[in-house]
Design a protein around this motif. Structure first.
Motif, PDB file in Angstrom:
ATOM      1  N   SER A  44       0.854  -1.193   0.000  1.00 43.40           N
ATOM      2  CA  SER A  44       0.000   0.000   0.000  1.00 43.40           C
ATOM      3  C   SER A  44       0.882   1.233   0.000  1.00 43.40           C
ATOM      4  O   SER A  44       2.060   1.169   0.362  1.00 43.40           O
ATOM      5  N   ALA A  45       0.293   2.347  -0.396  1.00 46.31           N
ATOM      6  CA  ALA A  45       0.959   3.648  -0.340  1.00 46.31           C
ATOM      7  C   ALA A  45       0.160   4.545   0.600  1.00 46.31           C
ATOM      8  O   ALA A  45      -1.077   4.523   0.579  1.00 46.31           O
ATOM      9  N   PRO A  46       0.823   5.322   1.449  1.00 47.18           N
ATOM     10  CA  PRO A  46       0.105   6.129   2.442  1.00 47.18           C
ATOM     11  C   PRO A  46      -0.977   7.023   1.852  1.00 47.18           C
ATOM     12  O   PRO A  46      -2.098   7.081   2.379  1.00 47.18           O
ATOM     13  N   ASP A  47      -0.678   7.726   0.765  1.00 44.63           N
ATOM     14  CA  ASP A  47      -1.662   8.643   0.190  1.00 44.63           C
ATOM     15  C   ASP A  47      -2.874   7.890  -0.357  1.00 44.63           C
ATOM     16  O   ASP A  47      -4.020   8.330  -0.220  1.00 44.63           O
ATOM     17  N   GLU A  48      -2.612   6.742  -0.989  1.00 47.00           N
ATOM     18  CA  GLU A  48      -3.721   5.938  -1.514  1.00 47.00           C
ATOM     19  C   GLU A  48      -4.588   5.391  -0.391  1.00 47.00           C
ATOM     20  O   GLU A  48      -5.816   5.351  -0.504  1.00 47.00           O
TER      21      GLU A  48
END
Length: 481
Positions: A44-48
């Motif tokens: 996962s990516a924090p912004d997503e």
């Protein structure tokens, strides 16, 4: 408004949703115990991730069980045997049920009447722990929320006891700045505590480490005298049991002797490894912990308890009353005369969770043996992994492990490039595959992979497969350079 409150507090709905949640968690625990393939750290990516949950908040419909299921799938799977990341224990499942009880009762514990049973239980648990550490009968303490809070509490007590005046009431006097001595490998929370107390960078006198990354006893006197010549007043020395980065134990018995000879407070940060005291096999690692003036141990590290539950024990129990000596007439009396059963004047917290309840339940359910078995299992596994690494070509240890934290790296035999960059890329490749969760650290200026073997059901096959993945990734990455 009335109907919404009735709905929120409906006992039957609680029963219905609670049963569903327990069934969901039971299925999840079963999958983890059977080592079903899953992304141990879901990519996962924090912004997503933020955008996803922002979108969920804006939706009109909501299903509680779907929310629980989604949260599980997006979380770090600590109960899976291929979780080898940070120092977070897979809590014993029944201790989580106790946490549910605590959350619903919600007794605050600032004073006795806000949490009578939990207050008494906390005292009983702390006495039990003090006995297991062989501290004297005079020992007392508190439970607080995490090792950082625990180290701050212990060092605040050191400051109050050792500075020679009532620093809590009078503030710092205009004289020699206060300082503490601590290994250069110590957890950042010790340095943070010094800064919170206003000592700044100069208040952290770093002890050099030896080749095994332990505080070097040969340098103690020289380090202290140098600090004194620079105008510092060193009042405490801190021992690691163990360090966060490499899991190395400082020589606590020798530090205790040095502290006594020099009139220093001896504090032991045993947040991760202090529980080795429960193991006959590994108790030698904490020899001298019984001589400490203050000790910190996290139940949520190596004692199978949900976060956060940290014990702060004082050899002289009166120090636990003097740390935050102040007046708040509607809650407290003078700290030096405060009754043991009013805890708000002895901890950072006023309102406090019922921290001792789940520990008490663990003790009664399983006895001391579960803690010894857990230490033995995970520490043995750390030594097993070290042996495997020494037999495998291309692998190197940062240092011989004392317990369940192992730092190592893989460098292909013909590789002549940047080993640090290669190690970081190998870690990225392992995380991208998501079957394992491992981290990286810096040791002696070099980058190493770091595994912390917290799951007692991690097996030799898991370790063998991990080393194969690392070798394959390293070879493939090296071939590109």
């Amino acid at each position: 408004m009335k109907s919404s409150l009735q709905h929120a507090f409906n006992p039957e709905e609680f029963r219905r949703e609670g049963h569903k949640l327990v069934d969901l968690l039971t299925a999840y625990l079963t999958d983890c115990r059977e080592a079903i393939a899953m992304p141990v750290l879901p990519p996962s990516a924090p912004d997503e991730m933020e955008r996803y949950w922002e979108g969920e908040l804006k939706k009109q419909d909501f299903d509680l069980q779907q929310f629980y299921t989604k949260l599980i799938t997006q979380s770090n799977h600590i109960h899976h045997p291929r979780y080898m990341g940070h120092q977070v224990v897979p809590p014993a499942p029944l201790s989580a049920l106790t946490e549910l009880l605590e959350a619903l009762l919600n007794n605050g514990m600032a004073i006795y009447e806000m949490g009578p049973a939990a207050t008494a239980i906390e005292r009983v648990v702390l006495r039990w722990l003090a006995q297991r550490l062989n501290l004297p009968a005079s020992a007392e303490g508190v439970l607080t929320s995490g090792g950082s809070a625990g180290n701050l509490t212990g060092l605040l007590a050191a400051r109050q006891a050792m500075c020679g005046y009532d620093i809590w009431e009078e503030g710092s006097h205009d004289e020699a700045p206060l300082a503490l001595m601590v290994s250069e490998e110590a957890h950042y929370s010790v340095a943070r505590a010094a800064r919170i107390m206003g000592w700044g960078e100069k208040g952290i006198v770093k002890i050099p480490v030896n080749g095994n990354l332990r505080a070097d006893t040969r340098t103690f006197n020289q380090t202290l005298q140098k600090a004194r010549k620079e105008g510092l007043r060193v009042i405490a020395i801190v021992g690691n049991a163990c360090t966060t980065s490499t899991g190395t134990y400082d020589p606590l018995d020798e530090m205790a002797g040095f502290a006594k000879a020099e009139g220093l407070w001896f504090h032991v940060d045993g947040a991760h490894g202090g529980a080795a005291a429960f193991s006959e096999k590994y108790r030698h690692l904490v020899k001298g912990i019984e001589l400490a003036d203050s000790v910190v141990i996290d139940f949520h590290k190596m004692m199978l308890t949900p976060a956060l539950t940290t014990a702060v024990l004082f050899r002289n129990g009166s120090h636990s009353y003097e740390t935050f000596a102040q007046k708040a007439e509607y809650l407290l009396v003078n700290g030096k005369k405060q009754a043991w059963y009013d805890s708000a004047g002895r901890t950072l917290e006023c309102t406090k969770k019922m921290l001792g309840v789940k520990v008490f339940a663990m003790i009664k359910l399983y006895g001391d043996k579960i803690f010894a078995d857990y230490i033995n299992t995970t520490y043995d596994l750390g030594h097993t992994l070290a042996g495997m690494l020494k037999r495998e070509s291309g692998f190197e240890l940062a240092t011989e492990p004392d317990g369940n934290i192992v730092c190592f790296r893989y460098i292909p035999l013909e590789f002549r490039g940047d080993a640090d960059a290669l190690t970081a890329e190998i870690r990225k490749a392992i995380i991208a595959e998501a079957d394992y969760y491992i981290v990286q650290t810096r040791v002696n200026g070099k980058t190493y992979l770091r595994v912390t073997l917290m799951n007692p059901f991690t097996g030799i096959s898991d370790l063998t497969t991990l080393l194969g993945r690392i070798r394959n990734s390293g070879d493939a990455l090296a071939a590109k350079n």
